[in-house]
Design an enzyme around this catalytic site. Structure first.
Site, PDB file in Angstrom:
ATOM      1  CB  CYS A 286     -41.033  -7.322  24.846  1.00 52.33           C
ATOM      2  SG  CYS A 286     -42.601  -8.190  24.937  1.00 52.33           S
ATOM      3  CG  HIS A 287     -37.533  -6.204  23.020  1.00 58.04           C
ATOM      4  ND1 HIS A 287     -38.765  -5.873  22.524  1.00 58.04           N
ATOM      5  CD2 HIS A 287     -37.244  -7.415  22.528  1.00 58.04           C
ATOM      6  CE1 HIS A 287     -39.211  -6.856  21.757  1.00 58.04           C
ATOM      7  NE2 HIS A 287     -38.312  -7.799  21.738  1.00 58.04           N
ATOM      8  N   GLY A 288     -37.220  -4.505  27.504  1.00 59.56           N
ATOM      9  CA  GLY A 288     -36.734  -3.647  28.569  1.00 59.56           C
ATOM     10  C   GLY A 288     -36.872  -2.142  28.367  1.00 59.56           C
TER      11      GLY A 288
ATOM     12  CE1 TYR B  98     -37.481 -10.884  19.101  1.00 57.28           C
ATOM     13  CE2 TYR B  98     -36.473 -12.045  20.933  1.00 57.28           C
ATOM     14  CZ  TYR B  98     -37.429 -11.174  20.459  1.00 57.28           C
ATOM     15  OH  TYR B  98     -38.317 -10.606  21.329  1.00 57.28           O
TER      16      TYR B  98
END
Ligand code: HEM
Ligand code: FES
Lengths: 171, 418
Positions: free
Chosen positions: A135-137, B295
């Site tokens: 998702c965000h590493g 986001y």
């Protein structure tokens, strides 16, 4: 008119207001608390898993409280990597020893929920051969400890115990 | 500032009711006689378009709810049932799903209109803040609506967004469990999101009433950003604003229909046609397009709490805008520097939106950080400084002069000289 004494009416205003506020708070509580996990959700809180089919080097995913739990049957090399890592290299310092059961170091049991924003990390991936969260590493090592990326904490170890040599009870 | 309403219905029955509940008079003074600045351009038609969007979402939503099942086992199937079996179900769902996007297109245009023409300034601060509240409610509503079809994006979007609250020190996890009603996104979560998704649009409608009330109290801003000074500066709402609003609305409907009938899934994600699987996250999760700039801000900050604060802060800042931009001049037309910074800000927001859809790695992260920094600098440094250092251009003497030139005042209904 200075130095005016509070009157009985002032007292009644404040007393009425205070009782009203307490009443409103008391009425609000059930309305809020109903949203918390209910009795049936809490009752589902334990899962038993048979470990016999899990081969060395394999990670299985089981469901506990609606969440994935990773059970990793670690190889010698993976355990060694985890044990050898100096604590100062860890954003959330914890020894490997404190994350497994004594004598059962080959079994790592962690909740498979990234401590960043809750995605399910992918096993045997990332720079530290543990898990990688797409998702965000975030990168986790073979002890499920955070090494790199936005996640602040190690993968959580759920409460669990070995019911027998090959049977683990989570929850 | 309501219009001169000496409204008298002709029919004796209506006269009878009007004396007891003057609702027709209220309508008449608000939407017929109401004086609108004569220089309003098409950017002022989006208020009407937004009301239309809200009505469309409520009507299609209520009908969808007659066929939708808010259960983990049934939700995905019931949406497919709507698509395949229910008479015109495909149409209702595509209108509702694309309607959410149209709603956000309109609200973003409406907000940037306000930013450009200084509509947030004295005396419209409350009006502006009510708008920010509507925007927040819309985001909450759209987020919860997107969870309802219970596809992979629904599930993981819900997981990531609710987890934002876990960043709160100490009580974060408790709050997330309160939101979930369990230990993960599951049946209780879906069911309460459905309940709230049904409720919030009506709360939006309520705040819209306050918004319009405040608007009619202080009067509309206008492209020149100067106050109405005489009757020559205004025209009656009907027919002038009604006709213009309706024309713009029809154009908007054509645009809307193009999406619904030709590219109904263009703005969605294919992954949401895969049923939710709590044990597997899709490799690339992205929110709906209208959340992307926020986001990108979330992901630009390398700390969990910091990212969450920056994201909520970027929205909250809007509410403080009337006190950050101290310039007395409203319209960017007469603020040469502000105008340039406005367009830089627009590019920043679009850029953040683009970056929000990209994977969080390498150059994208660096670019997100730069644009995030600029987003905040624009509000916290550029706008306050501009208020003091900018030399505005001379303002026209009146609205009438700004449209008709400096000639002897013509009556409002003069024939155009084109
Ligand atoms: C502010 C107004 C509203 C917005 C922005 C909004 C937004 C959305 C969105 C984005 C979805 C997901 C669409 C999809 O991908 O399938 C959705 C679904 C849904 N909404 Fe709404 N909605 C609004 C009002 C309402 C209202 C008033 C109801 C009335 C009950 C409603 C009922 C539903 C239902 C039943 C679904 C699930 C069916 C489906 O997914 O198409 N909505 N909404
Ligand atoms: S949820 Fe895993 S990195 Fe964000």
């Amino acid at each position: 008119m200075n130095g005016e004494q509070p009157t009985r009416r002032d007292f009644l205003y404040i007393a009425t207001g205070a009782v009203g506020a307490v009443g409103a708070a008391a009425a609000a509580w059930p309305l809020i608390h109903q949203m918390n996990p209910d009795a049936s959700v809490q009752a589902l809180a334990s899962t038993e898993v048979d470990l016999t089919p899990v081969k060395e080097g394999q990670i299985i995913t089981v469901k506990w409280r609606g969440k994935p739990v990773f059970i990793s049957h670690r190889t010698k090399k993976e355990i060694e990597e985890a044990v050898k890592t100096p604590l100062r290299d860890l954003p959330d310092p914890q020894t490997d020893e404190s994350r497994v059961k004594k004598g059962k170091e080959q079994w790592l049991v962690v909740i498979g929920v990234c401590t960043h924003l809750g995605c399910v990390p992918l096993g045997h991936q990332g720079d530290y051969h543990g898990w990688f969260c797409p998702c965000h590493g975030s990168h986790y090592d073979t002890s499920g400890r955070i090494r790199k990326g936005p996640a602040p904490l190690n993968l959580e170890v759920p409460p669990y115990e070995f019911a027998s040599d090959t049977m683990v009870r989570i929850g | 500032m309501s219009g001169p309403s000496n409204f008298q219905p002709k029919s004796p029955i209506l006269q009878w009711t009007e004396r007891r509940l003057p609702v027709l008079g209220l309508m008449h003074s608000s939407f017929v006689a109401y004086p609108t600045p004569r220089n309003l351009n098409y950017w002022w038609t989006f208020g009407g378009i937004l009301s239309f969007c809200l009505a469309v979402q409520i009507i299609t939503g209520i009908v969808l709810a007659m066929h939708y099942t808010p259960t983990v086992a049934g939700a995905f199937k019931s949406v497919e049932h709507i698509m395949r079996d229910v008479n015109y179900g495909w149409l209702l769902r595509y209108v509702h799903a694309n309607g959410a996007s149209m709603f956000f297109i309109a609200v973003y245009i409406h907000i940037f209109r306000g930013l450009y023409y200084g509509s947030y300034k004295e005396p419209r601060e409350i009006l502006w803040i009510l708008g920010v509240i509507i925007f927040l409610l819309m985001m909450a509503t759209a987020f919860m609506g997107y969870v309802l079809p219970w596809g992979q994006m629904s599930f993981w979007g819900a997981t990531v967004i609710t987890n934002l609250f876990s960043a709160i020190p100490g009580v974060g996890q408790k709050i997330v469990e309160l939101l979930w009603g369990g230990y993960s996104v599951d049946q209780p979560t879906l069911q309460r999101f459905f309940s709230l998704h049904y409720l919030l649009p009506f709360m939006i409608a309520g705040v819209v009433v306050l918004h319009v009330w405040a608007l009619h109290e202080v009067g509309q801003n206008n492209p020149a950003g100067i106050d109405v000074k005489s009757d020559k500066d205004t025209v009656p709402f009907t027919p002038y604003a009604t006709a213009k609003d309706n024309f713009a609305m029809v154009c908007f409907m054509i645009f809307f229909a193009w999406f619904v009938f030709y590219i109904p899934n263009y703005l969605g994600h294919a992954d949401n046609y895969i049923p939710a699987n709590p044990l597997q996250t899709p490799t690339h999760i992205v929110p709906e397009w209208y959340f992307l700039p926020f986001y990108a801000i979330l992901r630009a900050i390398p700390s969990k709490l910091g990212g969450v604060l920056a994201m909520f802060g970027s929205i909250a800042l809007l509410a403080f805008l009337p006190w950050l931009d101290r310039s007395k001049i409203r319209s960017a037309r007469y603020r040469p520097l502000f105008r340039q910074f406005f367009w830089i800000f627009v590019i920043t927001c679009v850029g953040l939106g683009w970056l929000g859809a990209k994977p969080a790695e390498g150059g994208y992260v660096i670019a997100s950080r730069i644009l995030t920094a600029w987003y905040f600098l624009h509000f916290l440094v550029v706008l306050p400084l501009l208020s003091y250092y900018e030399r505005p251009k001379p303002l026209p003497a009146s609205i009438a002069e700004s449209v008709l030139g400096n000639q002897p005042m013509a009556p409002a209904n003069v024939k155009g000289s084109s």
